[in-house]
Motif scaffolding. Structure first.
Motif, PDB file in Angstrom:
ATOM      1  N   UNK A 151      46.363  30.491  51.102  1.00  0.00           N
ATOM      2  CA  UNK A 151      46.357  30.899  49.690  1.00  0.00           C
ATOM      3  C   UNK A 151      45.915  29.576  48.659  1.00  0.00           C
ATOM      4  N   UNK A 152      44.978  29.633  47.970  1.00  0.00           N
ATOM      5  CA  UNK A 152      44.290  28.639  46.884  1.00  0.00           C
ATOM      6  C   UNK A 152      44.629  29.281  45.558  1.00  0.00           C
ATOM      7  N   UNK A 153      44.532  28.293  44.748  1.00  0.00           N
ATOM      8  CA  UNK A 153      44.752  28.525  43.355  1.00  0.00           C
ATOM      9  C   UNK A 153      43.717  27.478  42.458  1.00  0.00           C
ATOM     10  N   UNK A 154      44.136  27.583  41.185  1.00  0.00           N
ATOM     11  CA  UNK A 154      43.130  26.977  40.103  1.00  0.00           C
ATOM     12  C   UNK A 154      43.894  25.700  39.688  1.00  0.00           C
ATOM     13  N   UNK A 155      45.300  25.588  39.527  1.00  0.00           N
ATOM     14  CA  UNK A 155      45.666  24.385  38.918  1.00  0.00           C
ATOM     15  C   UNK A 155      47.080  24.198  39.617  1.00  0.00           C
ATOM     16  N   UNK A 158      35.130  25.919  39.607  1.00  0.00           N
ATOM     17  CA  UNK A 158      33.790  25.034  39.292  1.00  0.00           C
ATOM     18  C   UNK A 158      33.119  25.182  38.163  1.00  0.00           C
ATOM     19  N   UNK A 159      32.241  24.121  37.705  1.00  0.00           N
ATOM     20  CA  UNK A 159      31.670  24.178  36.485  1.00  0.00           C
ATOM     21  C   UNK A 159      29.994  23.686  36.699  1.00  0.00           C
ATOM     22  N   UNK A 160      29.164  24.501  36.362  1.00  0.00           N
ATOM     23  CA  UNK A 160      27.683  24.286  36.790  1.00  0.00           C
ATOM     24  C   UNK A 160      27.349  23.163  35.582  1.00  0.00           C
ATOM     25  N   UNK A 161      27.706  21.904  35.915  1.00  0.00           N
ATOM     26  CA  UNK A 161      27.425  20.910  34.909  1.00  0.00           C
ATOM     27  C   UNK A 161      25.907  20.914  34.379  1.00  0.00           C
ATOM     28  N   UNK A 192      33.571  32.037  38.743  1.00  0.00           N
ATOM     29  CA  UNK A 192      34.059  31.496  40.151  1.00  0.00           C
ATOM     30  C   UNK A 192      33.581  32.190  41.200  1.00  0.00           C
ATOM     31  N   UNK A 193      33.755  33.472  41.212  1.00  0.00           N
ATOM     32  CA  UNK A 193      33.446  34.174  42.196  1.00  0.00           C
ATOM     33  C   UNK A 193      31.806  34.216  42.376  1.00  0.00           C
ATOM     34  N   UNK A 194      30.924  34.430  41.433  1.00  0.00           N
ATOM     35  CA  UNK A 194      29.617  34.133  41.415  1.00  0.00           C
ATOM     36  C   UNK A 194      29.418  32.858  42.170  1.00  0.00           C
ATOM     37  N   UNK A 195      29.847  31.676  41.884  1.00  0.00           N
ATOM     38  CA  UNK A 195      29.706  30.304  42.606  1.00  0.00           C
ATOM     39  C   UNK A 195      29.825  30.498  43.914  1.00  0.00           C
ATOM     40  N   UNK A 196      30.982  31.191  44.299  1.00  0.00           N
ATOM     41  CA  UNK A 196      31.268  31.158  45.640  1.00  0.00           C
ATOM     42  C   UNK A 196      30.466  31.863  46.344  1.00  0.00           C
ATOM     43  N   UNK A 197      29.994  33.315  45.939  1.00  0.00           N
ATOM     44  CA  UNK A 197      28.821  34.255  46.626  1.00  0.00           C
ATOM     45  C   UNK A 197      27.602  33.252  46.774  1.00  0.00           C
ATOM     46  N   UNK A 198      27.275  32.553  45.673  1.00  0.00           N
ATOM     47  CA  UNK A 198      25.919  31.771  45.858  1.00  0.00           C
ATOM     48  C   UNK A 198      26.064  30.807  46.611  1.00  0.00           C
ATOM     49  N   UNK A 199      27.068  29.901  46.533  1.00  0.00           N
ATOM     50  CA  UNK A 199      27.311  28.527  47.570  1.00  0.00           C
ATOM     51  C   UNK A 199      27.560  28.997  49.103  1.00  0.00           C
ATOM     52  N   UNK A 200      28.257  29.978  49.094  1.00  0.00           N
ATOM     53  CA  UNK A 200      28.595  30.289  50.531  1.00  0.00           C
ATOM     54  C   UNK A 200      27.833  31.445  51.075  1.00  0.00           C
ATOM     55  N   UNK A 201      26.985  31.925  50.406  1.00  0.00           N
ATOM     56  CA  UNK A 201      25.879  33.108  50.755  1.00  0.00           C
ATOM     57  C   UNK A 201      26.657  34.162  51.211  1.00  0.00           C
ATOM     58  N   UNK A 220      31.249  19.927  44.222  1.00  0.00           N
ATOM     59  CA  UNK A 220      32.671  19.404  44.707  1.00  0.00           C
ATOM     60  C   UNK A 220      33.455  20.526  45.088  1.00  0.00           C
ATOM     61  N   UNK A 221      33.571  21.708  44.197  1.00  0.00           N
ATOM     62  CA  UNK A 221      34.333  22.786  44.390  1.00  0.00           C
ATOM     63  C   UNK A 221      34.023  23.417  45.777  1.00  0.00           C
ATOM     64  N   UNK A 222      32.919  23.730  46.050  1.00  0.00           N
ATOM     65  CA  UNK A 222      32.159  24.336  47.305  1.00  0.00           C
ATOM     66  C   UNK A 222      32.848  23.325  48.428  1.00  0.00           C
ATOM     67  N   UNK A 223      32.520  22.173  48.294  1.00  0.00           N
ATOM     68  CA  UNK A 223      33.039  20.967  49.375  1.00  0.00           C
ATOM     69  C   UNK A 223      34.424  21.230  49.692  1.00  0.00           C
TER      70      UNK A 223
END
Length: 376
Positions: free
Chosen positions: A173-177, A198-201, A38-47, A367-370
């Motif tokens: 504050x955000x959370x996963x479920x 997120x999942x890299x489908x 998840x953290x890597x996806x945020x780093x990449x998606x948000x630069x 969708x997660x990044x959006x």
């Protein structure tokens, strides 16, 4: 010409002085887990830039992150004081204040850095309130001898008020479920918004319909892989492959004994794990009290149905009878056997492929990044 050079260097100085947009602060990268993905996806998606207290040898390759990666290298080599060392590292963080417009915190200890960024927008993605402080405090304490139990209680009493003070300073504050959302409310009183991980489908592919079942969970007692093994010991005609590793590996191998239908792979690289997943018949994931559970989403993304626990965050991902089957904790071993037989008959796993892939699309990274950007 001289003036142009002067103006150029002045521009560079102004650029350096301007606040960067976002930094992510994550506890540590020790394993290849869902939180780390998840953290890597945020780093990449948000630069973004990334700051963490530890990067171990068995985690993901962080060179794929474009921003700066800062490793505090603060994890103790002494077993049992990991949380204390991480908390101290973030609490006493040496960094330039006000150099980021936004800070996103991920993990248990990282929020203790919040007081270093008083002018930033502070966003906390809470995977779960620390279980050792709240609902599983007795579970962990009961596993210690009296001396370690005393040290554990001292840690909890030291950490809890600082954690609660830190998270109350967060702007969002955000959370996963929704499952963890309710836990956050009951333990801290805070309201959290849900953004499923997120999942890299596109990374997970259906390759073929194999004849084996796959467990990808970390070898931890709460993952209950022992129950999966016990079920397959009663089904010698069904194959089980147990991937990954962890502290319970040796104990799990003893339970499996010399069963010819059960095999262990140890930790695998990405390509081998993708091949195992893409070729299996189905996956089995039966943890106790799971916060979200990325493994079932990855399985569905590869078109593979999931046999999974009927509680926790898994209720928000798997659709019973459509993308897999739920099993009950009350009669776990026999329930696993029943669901394995259901999936093994009449090509049932193959028939669920399209539904699995469609369901996984609900958790796609884009969708997660959006959704995440709505809070930035």
């Amino acid at each position: 010409m001289h003036q142009l050079v002067v103006h150029f260097f002045v521009f560079l100085l102004i650029l350096q002085a301007m606040p960067k947009q976002t930094q992510i602060i994550h506890d540590m990268f020790q394993i290849k887990g869902g939180g780390e993905r998840l953290v890597i996806a945020m780093c990449q998606g948000l630069d973004t830039d990334l700051l963490t207290a530890h990067i171990g040898p068995n985690t993901f390759d962080l060179s794929q992150i474009n921003g700066d990666v800062i490793n505090l290298d603060a994890l103790s080599r002494i077993h049992g004081i990991k949380t204390w060392r991480l908390a101290k590292a973030f609490k006493n963080l040496k960094t330039e204040q006000n150099c980021y417009e936004q800070i996103i915190y991920s993990g248990v200890a990282s929020p203790l850095a919040v007081h270093h960024f008083p002018t930033a927008k502070n966003i906390f993605y809470c995977h779960t309130p620390p279980r050792f402080v709240y609902d599983k405090k007795s579970y962990y304490a009961d596993g210690f001898n009296p001396l370690k139990r005393m040290a554990f209680n001292l840690l909890v009493n030291w950490f809890k008020p600082q954690y609660e003070k830190a998270i109350k300073q967060m702007d969002v504050v955000l959370t996963n479920s929704h499952y963890v959302q309710a836990r956050i409310k009951s333990t801290t009183g805070l309201d959290a918004a849900v953004i499923h991980p997120p999942c890299d489908t596109h990374r997970f592919k259906w390759i073929a319909q194999g004849d084996y079942y796959l467990s990808m969970a970390r070898h931890d007692d709460l993952k209950r892989i022992d129950s999966i093994i016990k079920a397959f010991l009663k089904m010698p005609d069904k194959k089980l492959i147990i991937a990954s590793g962890g502290g319970q590996t040796d104990a799990l191998k003893r339970i499996a004994g010399n069963a010819k239908n059960i095999s262990f792979t140890g930790w695998l690289n990405e390509a081998k794990m993708m091949s195992l997943l893409g070729n299996c018949l189905a996956t089995i994931y039966v943890p106790l009290d799971e916060d979200f559970g990325m493994t079932p989403v990855e399985s569905m993304s590869a078109g593979k149905p999931v046999i999974c626990s009927n509680h926790g965050g898994l209720l928000e991902t798997v659709i019973d009878g459509v993308t897999g089957y739920f099993v009950s904790s009350e009669n776990l071993v026999n329930d696993i056997i029943q669901k394995v037989n259901l999936l093994s008959n009449n090509h049932q796993a193959s028939l669920m492929r399209s539904a699995c892939e469609e369901r996984a699309g609900s958790f796609d990274t884009q969708l997660f990044l959006k959704k995440l950007k709505e809070f930035l």
